[in-house]
Scaffold this active site. Sequence first.
Site, PDB file in Angstrom:
ATOM      1  N   ARG A   1       0.861  -1.182   0.000  1.00 57.81           N
ATOM      2  CA  ARG A   1       0.000   0.000   0.000  1.00 57.81           C
ATOM      3  C   ARG A   1       0.897   1.231   0.000  1.00 57.81           C
ATOM      4  O   ARG A   1       1.864   1.298   0.755  1.00 57.81           O
ATOM      5  CB  ARG A   1      -0.897  -0.023   1.229  1.00 57.81           C
ATOM      6  CG  ARG A   1      -2.038   0.967   1.163  1.00 57.81           C
ATOM      7  CD  ARG A   1      -2.938   0.831   2.379  1.00 57.81           C
ATOM      8  NE  ARG A   1      -3.725  -0.392   2.365  1.00 57.81           N
ATOM      9  CZ  ARG A   1      -4.264  -0.936   3.463  1.00 57.81           C
ATOM     10  NH1 ARG A   1      -4.074  -0.376   4.645  1.00 57.81           N
ATOM     11  NH2 ARG A   1      -4.975  -2.045   3.383  1.00 57.81           N
TER      12      ARG A   1
ATOM     13  N   ARG B   1      -2.565   6.169   9.697  1.00 63.66           N
ATOM     14  CA  ARG B   1      -2.556   5.748   8.296  1.00 63.66           C
ATOM     15  C   ARG B   1      -2.596   6.946   7.364  1.00 63.66           C
ATOM     16  O   ARG B   1      -2.645   8.096   7.799  1.00 63.66           O
ATOM     17  CB  ARG B   1      -3.786   4.855   8.039  1.00 63.66           C
ATOM     18  CG  ARG B   1      -3.877   3.645   8.964  1.00 63.66           C
ATOM     19  CD  ARG B   1      -2.845   2.617   8.630  1.00 63.66           C
ATOM     20  NE  ARG B   1      -3.041   1.375   9.371  1.00 63.66           N
ATOM     21  CZ  ARG B   1      -3.914   0.423   9.051  1.00 63.66           C
ATOM     22  NH1 ARG B   1      -4.700   0.564   8.009  1.00 63.66           N
ATOM     23  NH2 ARG B   1      -4.002  -0.677   9.759  1.00 63.66           N
TER      24      ARG B   1
ATOM     25  N   CYS C   1     -14.900  -3.698  -1.274  1.00 63.54           N
ATOM     26  CA  CYS C   1     -13.510  -3.959  -0.906  1.00 63.54           C
ATOM     27  C   CYS C   1     -12.957  -5.062  -1.803  1.00 63.54           C
ATOM     28  O   CYS C   1     -13.665  -5.649  -2.605  1.00 63.54           O
ATOM     29  CB  CYS C   1     -13.411  -4.363   0.564  1.00 63.54           C
ATOM     30  SG  CYS C   1     -14.119  -5.976   0.898  1.00 63.54           S
TER      31      CYS C   1
ATOM     32  N   CYS D   1     -13.503  -2.058   5.488  1.00 63.61           N
ATOM     33  CA  CYS D   1     -12.684  -1.288   4.537  1.00 63.61           C
ATOM     34  C   CYS D   1     -13.550  -0.509   3.546  1.00 63.61           C
ATOM     35  O   CYS D   1     -13.172   0.559   3.093  1.00 63.61           O
ATOM     36  CB  CYS D   1     -11.729  -2.207   3.778  1.00 63.61           C
ATOM     37  SG  CYS D   1     -10.519  -2.967   4.845  1.00 63.61           S
TER      38      CYS D   1
END
Lengths: 580, 626
Positions: free
Chosen positions: A81, A150, A445, A494
């Site tokens: 990611r 994040r 997701c 998510c």
Amino acid sequence: MTKQKVQPVGGTPSDVEQLKIESNYLRGSLVETLANRVTGGMSDLDNRLMKFHGSYMQDDRDVRNERQKQKLEPSYQFMLRVVTPGGVSTPEQWLEIDKLAQKYGSGSIRLTTRQAFQLHGVLKWNLKQTIRQINDVMLTTLAACGDVNRNVMCTPNPEQSEVHAEVHRWSEQLTKHLAPKTPAYHEIWLDGEKVDTGDKPKAEMGLAGNAVEPMYGPVYLPRKFKIGIAVPPSNDIDVYSQDLGYIAIMEKGKLVGFNVTVGGGMGMTHGDNNTYPQLGKVIGFCTPEQILDVAEKTITIQRDYGNRSVRKYARFKYTIDRHGLDWFVEELHERLGWQLAPSRPFHFESNGDRYGWSKNKNGKWNFAIYVNSGRIIDTDESKLMTGLREIAKIHTGDFRLTANQNLIIGNVAAPKKKKIAELMAQYGITDGSELVALRRSSISCVALPTCGLAMAEAERYLPTLIEKLEPVLTEVGLRDEEINIRMTGCPNGCGRPALGEVSFIGKSPGKYNMYLGAGFSGDRLSKLYRENIGETEILDTLRPILSHYASDREHGEHFGDFVIRSGYVKAVADGTDFHS
Amino acid sequence: MQLKVTNSPFNEAQVELLNKLLPTLTDSQIQWLNGYMAFYRAGTASAESAIALQEQTAAAVATLIPAEEAAQPAAPALPREAAVLFGSQTGNSQRLAGKLAAQLKEQGFEVTLSAMNAFKTNGLKKTPYLFIVASTHGEGDPPDNALTFYEFLFSKRAPKLDGMKFSVLALGDTSYEFFCKTGQDFDNRLAELGAERLAPRIDCDVDFDGPASQWLASVIGAVTASPAASATVAGAASVAPASSAATTTESEYSRSNPFQAEVLATINLNGRGSDRETRHLEISLEGSGLTYEPGDCVGIYPQNDPALVDAIIAEMKWSGSENVVPTKEGAEGQLRNALLAQFEVTVLTRPLLEKAAAFSENAKLAELILPDNKATLRAYTSGRDLLDLLQDFGPWKLSAADLVSILRKMPPRLYSIASSGNAHPEEVHVTIRKVEYEAHGRKRGGVCSVQVSERLEEGGRLPIFIQNNPNFKLPANPDTPVIMIGPGTGVAPFRAFMEEREELGASGKSWLFYGDRHFVTDFLYQTDWQRMLKDGVLTKLDVAFSRDTEEKVYVQHRILEQAAELYKWLQEGAHVYVCGDEKHMAHDVHAALLSVVEKQGGLNAEAAAAYLADLQVSGRYQRDVY
């Protein structure tokens, strides 16, 4: 008034807490693990640690059983990611990600619901090279996952360009300010010099900061921590789903500051009513200059009071609900040494994206592309990946990833507009206007086959389900009605399913819990309507409700509001009522 | 002496036949028959030969004539001492050499049976009788355990061998350019050194049983005809260590009588997305009495592709039901069945083309087989099969029976065993990679590998036998370290080795070098190795996947990377095993080992070569390459 004495929840630290302290600031045995050629995987412990480095191990679950019979280990691969604050990247960065996806990844790029790039299918031996090349274009994977702050989200729509640019800069500042400071990332991936960080941290060192990690300390946070900034009237980043949210307040076209929200979060665990999705609550207002301080102090409170014993209860929302919002505000004020101002008025209209061409105040253009489930890939209908590559080669503006997994080709210089439009036509790239609005307002997701948590399909199945709803939508005249529909393969959230007007959370292959009634602008949670149902029941359940909505809705009434008014479900004002 | 019922053990009918036959025999026929009967008596004649004998009553029956009566008085007496040397890769030569040794012993010979490289060459000159059984390998090369002897014999150090009597049995395959070259080389060289050819060399094709029996008979016939100086009592032969591995198979089933074994499991070991297919077969031995040791091979008699057989039949406008050859299955003696199971149709050889030419008037075929056109013939036969031959060189005056009369018998395919019988009682596992390629406009493939990949299901049966391979065996001492180098399907016997060591609780260290194309899809037996590593059965595992990186990496590169550690293991007495591709891998690995020994041992090239040669001679460097 004397401050209420509050003790952290306590309990035996979970094994992950132990792992973090033993990892010596996220080093662990990753170097040795990467050098092991006999397995393409890594131990659970190393995998836990990998998250902090922006990656975790997956395997192609479609072939898991088959491979076991073939005496082959699971087809281990890594998801990488890439942190892109506010989802903004340059054409150069786009081309590099594209190249890496083809060379080391599965040949596609995934745009996440948190405005990050995701590569799938990277083999262990290619991790280092891939991460290095990502860093070469000034991007990073550090802290893209793990028990840290994040990727900071931010409304990407550059239409209100002056304020937006300013807000985006704050998202970058936040990302930078809150990043882990350990040199491990550089040592492991970038051949950085090994930095002596003194003796390995010990458990008794406690949580508070130290020279290596001044804010996080040696055990980092109890769980992940999410921050997002919304620029009204768009709530595309679902500010109430964030642990810490900022709502930009503009007065006379100028950014004056942010309302602060705390304690939102989507994840829950099936069958455990102590877990629930929750909405963030507005607690006050701060000026732009105060934004970093508010974030840092909020994080240290969660660091010190979050549940480190049971991970499913460790998110910030539970810390706040456990001790109360008043306690938190008081604690925050004490740590800040100043007080938040009263919150200011604002108004959200929707949490969706606006597709197609738009013009900025600076004279440049944007084109918002509908991307099916955020997947950048060439298909028979659309050579999306190739087309975007060709566009990136000539584009002088930027690429903006939206929180709804779509993509904006941003800041197109006027002279390039024609050429870019031609390229889009050539490669079949559109704003999705040919599709039913339900499709354009969908989020799903990744789920199967790569996500280890998935219990059911999501990305691969939602388009099929929508296709089957198309006839009824057309029949009752809802083809162009925006209804947020979301599907996730598990309850971890998510795809922010609890904020979908219609949403599905996977229970087992082909079976979903169906939820209804979230607010169109992301200000109300949905409610369980049917449990554990398959496709036939889903369609049989949803068709009459859609027909009912089409015939009985009030002017401008959104689907989520209608199902509450009509009594299908009760409104959920607070996450603690989600299961009741 | 006239035979009677009273002075012989024969009945009336037999006496009559014998008395009719014996007076007609020439000296040399008597001599031959003498040898033949000795061999016959030894009980090694196949059932088929026995049947043949019964049918040819007029040809051969008795051997009651004492050796003295038939003796040739000319030659000086030689001591009845013989060396039977073999150069064997898969164990066939060794087995045949063992047969000869046994028969010689029965004739009162003192026999030294030995692998060539274990034979002390300083004793060569004093050896009165020398018998060689040698296979040919690769591009006309001697097998590993013949190499040092071969080099010695062709060197200046080779002694004059006047007075020695010898004979050579050569094993080979006519589909290779250098058919039986090693045997031929030995045969020529021994004569060149002055030895006398006792019986002519016989070159065997893949179906060697018949010609080999013939050679054994003629050798025994010749030695019994030779005068004996001393009537040495048949005693225990001195047997060299390399051949000490006893035959473990005590079963009615054999190469000539395969067991119809049930396939319990067939698994493709290559993951989805691989460009390869490798079958792991688990085969039941239940009820067969067959046993094996790690390192041994399974022989499988495959079936030809029905599509190819039908194309051949259609090409000749036959029906397939023509009665062509009596078979064991009796009524199934029809062309189609014969072509499916009993004859080779996928390989063209010079002998086949020569025989076929008699049935064709096509001038091109006649020209192709001219001695001058050797290279053209080789180019033609390469990658072509019987269908091509029939299509290319008509018109034919060929009946179905004619066709099968010129074809080679279907040779069995040998596969290294991938299991330990101790770990899997009554089962044997093999690892078979599908061979497929396009040649001359048609898709072609390996007969057996395509059959097991495409036409064999669980519960199906395969005719199999066990082929002992005494030259590829774990060290007798379970504490001895082993280094195993086996990329691709070459890894199969090492699974057997490790399973065996695990079962025995052996404490010796073990180190496997494995390689293939892609890590994700081509790591054969990956989870087996991972478990063995975890359990400490396997000490070290180094892998090389050639297509995962920009620069191709092979096992030899890993060997070189680990040079210091590997040399240390060698110095500790480790045995080295190499299995797999002969053409490239085995040579590259050998070069890598040489380099390791040279650099780590501080030796020059010559000394390093001698180091490895010593390992080879002492059985510490064994190869099973193909």
